[in-house]
Design a protein around this motif. Structure first.
Motif, PDB file in Angstrom:
ATOM      1  N   PRO A 151       0.810  -1.227   0.000  1.00 10.86           N
ATOM      2  CA  PRO A 151       0.000   0.000   0.000  1.00 10.86           C
ATOM      3  C   PRO A 151       0.845   1.279   0.000  1.00 10.86           C
ATOM      4  O   PRO A 151       0.420   2.308  -0.531  1.00 10.86           O
ATOM      5  N   VAL A 152       2.040   1.209   0.578  1.00  8.81           N
ATOM      6  CA  VAL A 152       2.925   2.380   0.581  1.00  8.81           C
ATOM      7  C   VAL A 152       3.343   2.720  -0.848  1.00  8.81           C
ATOM      8  O   VAL A 152       3.296   3.884  -1.271  1.00  8.81           O
ATOM      9  N   ILE A 153       3.707   1.717  -1.627  1.00  9.08           N
ATOM     10  CA  ILE A 153       4.130   1.941  -3.008  1.00  9.08           C
ATOM     11  C   ILE A 153       2.967   2.456  -3.849  1.00  9.08           C
ATOM     12  O   ILE A 153       3.115   3.403  -4.634  1.00  9.08           O
ATOM     13  N   ILE A 154       1.790   1.874  -3.671  1.00 13.36           N
ATOM     14  CA  ILE A 154       0.616   2.322  -4.432  1.00 13.36           C
ATOM     15  C   ILE A 154       0.281   3.772  -4.081  1.00 13.36           C
ATOM     16  O   ILE A 154       0.010   4.593  -4.955  1.00 13.36           O
ATOM     17  N   THR A 155       0.356   4.111  -2.796  1.00 15.35           N
ATOM     18  CA  THR A 155       0.057   5.478  -2.359  1.00 15.35           C
ATOM     19  C   THR A 155       1.087   6.468  -2.888  1.00 15.35           C
ATOM     20  O   THR A 155       0.730   7.552  -3.376  1.00 15.35           O
ATOM     21  N   THR A 156       2.372   6.136  -2.811  1.00 18.28           N
ATOM     22  CA  THR A 156       3.394   7.069  -3.295  1.00 18.28           C
ATOM     23  C   THR A 156       3.328   7.204  -4.816  1.00 18.28           C
ATOM     24  O   THR A 156       3.499   8.318  -5.339  1.00 18.28           O
ATOM     25  N   ALA A 157       3.053   6.128  -5.530  1.00 19.12           N
ATOM     26  CA  ALA A 157       2.918   6.217  -6.993  1.00 19.12           C
ATOM     27  C   ALA A 157       1.742   7.117  -7.358  1.00 19.12           C
ATOM     28  O   ALA A 157       1.834   7.949  -8.264  1.00 19.12           O
ATOM     29  N   THR A 158       0.644   6.976  -6.626  1.00 20.15           N
ATOM     30  CA  THR A 158      -0.528   7.822  -6.867  1.00 20.15           C
ATOM     31  C   THR A 158      -0.204   9.281  -6.562  1.00 20.15           C
ATOM     32  O   THR A 158      -0.553  10.180  -7.333  1.00 20.15           O
ATOM     33  N   GLY A 159       0.486   9.532  -5.467  1.00 21.06           N
ATOM     34  CA  GLY A 159       0.869  10.896  -5.112  1.00 21.06           C
ATOM     35  C   GLY A 159       1.793  11.527  -6.143  1.00 21.06           C
ATOM     36  O   GLY A 159       1.618  12.690  -6.531  1.00 21.06           O
TER      37      GLY A 159
ATOM     38  N   SER B 139      11.184  10.545  -8.931  1.00 24.22           N
ATOM     39  CA  SER B 139       9.895   9.850  -8.854  1.00 24.22           C
ATOM     40  C   SER B 139      10.080   8.366  -8.606  1.00 24.22           C
ATOM     41  O   SER B 139       9.417   7.777  -7.751  1.00 24.22           O
ATOM     42  N   GLY B 140      10.974   7.765  -9.364  1.00 23.64           N
ATOM     43  CA  GLY B 140      11.206   6.325  -9.204  1.00 23.64           C
ATOM     44  C   GLY B 140      11.701   5.974  -7.817  1.00 23.64           C
ATOM     45  O   GLY B 140      11.250   5.005  -7.202  1.00 23.64           O
ATOM     46  N   ARG B 141      12.594   6.778  -7.294  1.00 21.15           N
ATOM     47  CA  ARG B 141      13.143   6.523  -5.959  1.00 21.15           C
ATOM     48  C   ARG B 141      12.059   6.646  -4.891  1.00 21.15           C
ATOM     49  O   ARG B 141      11.984   5.849  -3.963  1.00 21.15           O
ATOM     50  N   VAL B 142      11.211   7.667  -5.030  1.00 19.91           N
ATOM     51  CA  VAL B 142      10.137   7.872  -4.061  1.00 19.91           C
ATOM     52  C   VAL B 142       9.131   6.726  -4.139  1.00 19.91           C
ATOM     53  O   VAL B 142       8.690   6.195  -3.116  1.00 19.91           O
ATOM     54  N   ILE B 143       8.765   6.332  -5.341  1.00 18.95           N
ATOM     55  CA  ILE B 143       7.750   5.281  -5.517  1.00 18.95           C
ATOM     56  C   ILE B 143       8.248   3.941  -4.997  1.00 18.95           C
ATOM     57  O   ILE B 143       7.566   3.268  -4.227  1.00 18.95           O
ATOM     58  N   ILE B 144       9.429   3.545  -5.414  1.00 17.05           N
ATOM     59  CA  ILE B 144       9.931   2.205  -5.068  1.00 17.05           C
ATOM     60  C   ILE B 144      10.373   2.113  -3.621  1.00 17.05           C
ATOM     61  O   ILE B 144      10.199   1.101  -2.967  1.00 17.05           O
ATOM     62  N   GLY B 145      10.941   3.185  -3.101  1.00 17.98           N
ATOM     63  CA  GLY B 145      11.383   3.164  -1.707  1.00 17.98           C
ATOM     64  C   GLY B 145      12.679   2.395  -1.519  1.00 17.98           C
ATOM     65  O   GLY B 145      13.402   2.110  -2.463  1.00 17.98           O
ATOM     66  N   HIS B 146      12.928   2.055  -0.255  1.00 15.74           N
ATOM     67  CA  HIS B 146      14.170   1.365   0.073  1.00 15.74           C
ATOM     68  C   HIS B 146      13.863   0.115   0.866  1.00 15.74           C
ATOM     69  O   HIS B 146      13.075   0.176   1.795  1.00 15.74           O
ATOM     70  N   PRO B 147      14.385  -0.985   0.545  1.00 16.29           N
ATOM     71  CA  PRO B 147      15.306  -1.258  -0.560  1.00 16.29           C
ATOM     72  C   PRO B 147      14.534  -1.442  -1.871  1.00 16.29           C
ATOM     73  O   PRO B 147      13.423  -1.966  -1.865  1.00 16.29           O
ATOM     74  N   PRO B 148      15.124  -1.016  -2.994  1.00 22.47           N
ATOM     75  CA  PRO B 148      14.459  -1.232  -4.277  1.00 22.47           C
ATOM     76  C   PRO B 148      14.495  -2.716  -4.639  1.00 22.47           C
ATOM     77  O   PRO B 148      15.518  -3.369  -4.471  1.00 22.47           O
TER      78      PRO B 148
ATOM     79  N   ALA C 276       9.976  -6.537  -7.523  1.00 23.24           N
ATOM     80  CA  ALA C 276       8.534  -6.517  -7.260  1.00 23.24           C
ATOM     81  C   ALA C 276       8.046  -5.090  -6.972  1.00 23.24           C
ATOM     82  O   ALA C 276       6.987  -4.686  -7.453  1.00 23.24           O
ATOM     83  N   ALA C 277       8.827  -4.318  -6.227  1.00 26.82           N
ATOM     84  CA  ALA C 277       8.444  -2.938  -5.931  1.00 26.82           C
ATOM     85  C   ALA C 277       8.415  -2.107  -7.210  1.00 26.82           C
ATOM     86  O   ALA C 277       7.496  -1.307  -7.433  1.00 26.82           O
ATOM     87  N   GLY C 278       9.394  -2.289  -8.065  1.00 25.77           N
ATOM     88  CA  GLY C 278       9.432  -1.570  -9.338  1.00 25.77           C
ATOM     89  C   GLY C 278       8.253  -1.924 -10.223  1.00 25.77           C
ATOM     90  O   GLY C 278       7.610  -1.041 -10.810  1.00 25.77           O
ATOM     91  N   LEU C 279       7.961  -3.215 -10.318  1.00 27.34           N
ATOM     92  CA  LEU C 279       6.818  -3.647 -11.133  1.00 27.34           C
ATOM     93  C   LEU C 279       5.502  -3.137 -10.561  1.00 27.34           C
ATOM     94  O   LEU C 279       4.614  -2.718 -11.309  1.00 27.34           O
ATOM     95  N   LEU C 280       5.374  -3.146  -9.253  1.00 26.93           N
ATOM     96  CA  LEU C 280       4.156  -2.643  -8.616  1.00 26.93           C
ATOM     97  C   LEU C 280       4.009  -1.134  -8.855  1.00 26.93           C
ATOM     98  O   LEU C 280       2.918  -0.652  -9.176  1.00 26.93           O
ATOM     99  N   GLY C 281       5.106  -0.388  -8.748  1.00 23.53           N
ATOM    100  CA  GLY C 281       5.071   1.050  -9.010  1.00 23.53           C
ATOM    101  C   GLY C 281       4.678   1.341 -10.451  1.00 23.53           C
ATOM    102  O   GLY C 281       3.818   2.184 -10.715  1.00 23.53           O
ATOM    103  N   LEU C 282       5.282   0.647 -11.402  1.00 24.31           N
ATOM    104  CA  LEU C 282       4.945   0.846 -12.816  1.00 24.31           C
ATOM    105  C   LEU C 282       3.498   0.458 -13.107  1.00 24.31           C
ATOM    106  O   LEU C 282       2.795   1.161 -13.838  1.00 24.31           O
TER     107      LEU C 282
END
Length: 174
Positions: free
Chosen positions: A16-24, A59-68, A71-77
């Protein structure tokens, strides 16, 4: 093997964090594009390209977060693509398109630059003269009308070229 899987997978609490940051990030970029206008879509200079790359990196760094992770990248995209599809549908079937998209702006009329319109559209004299050259014209006096389109392109109608005034219907500052 555990280390390999850690690089690929994502902890469930991060979804949900990745979905929320991608939306933001998506909504923030849409707002900034609306505020700064179609100028950001025009042909890029080298410095514009650097800024676009920096937008993507931040944007990518904010969306994916840490650690990249993969799965996080695919979810963000996937989230960004779903948002684009949803907003595209909203634009098509509701009045949101007028709200989200900028209107075309008349920036030159009968060989004269419309300075207030140019300022509002965030374009410079150099941008206008570049569009004159791209149209194959030798002087701005050969321009009957120039319009900055919502896509960031400049449309040029040459002086002496017959045109239907309806072509400029809906164009700002006309």
């Amino acid at each position: 093997m555990d280390r390999f899987l850690d690089e690929l997978l994502i902890e469930p609490w991060r979804i949900p964090v990745i979905i929320t940051t991608a939306t933001g990030i998506y909504l923030g970029f849409m707002l900034l594009a609306k505020l700064f206008g179609s100028r950001i879509l025009m042909a890029m200079t080298a410095s514009d390209a650097v800024i676009v790359i920096m937008f993507g990196a931040v944007s990518g760094r904010v969306i994916i977060g840490h650690p990249p992770t993969l799965a996080a990248g695919l979810l963000g995209l996937t989230t960004l693509m779903c948002l684009e599809a949803a907003f595209g549908t909203l634009r098509r079937f509701t009045g949101w398109g007028r709200l989200l998209n900028r209107r075309p702006v008349l920036v030159v009329r009968e060989g004269e630059m419309l300075i207030d319109a140019m300022r509002h559209a965030h374009i410079s004299r150099t941008d206008v003269l570049t569009a004159v050259r791209r149209a194959g014209l030798g002087s701005i006096t050969q321009v009957q009308a120039m319009v900055l389109e919502p896509t960031g392109t400049m449309s040029v109608i040459r002086t002496g070229q017959p045109f239907d005034p309806a072509v400029l219907r809906g164009v700002a500052d006309h």
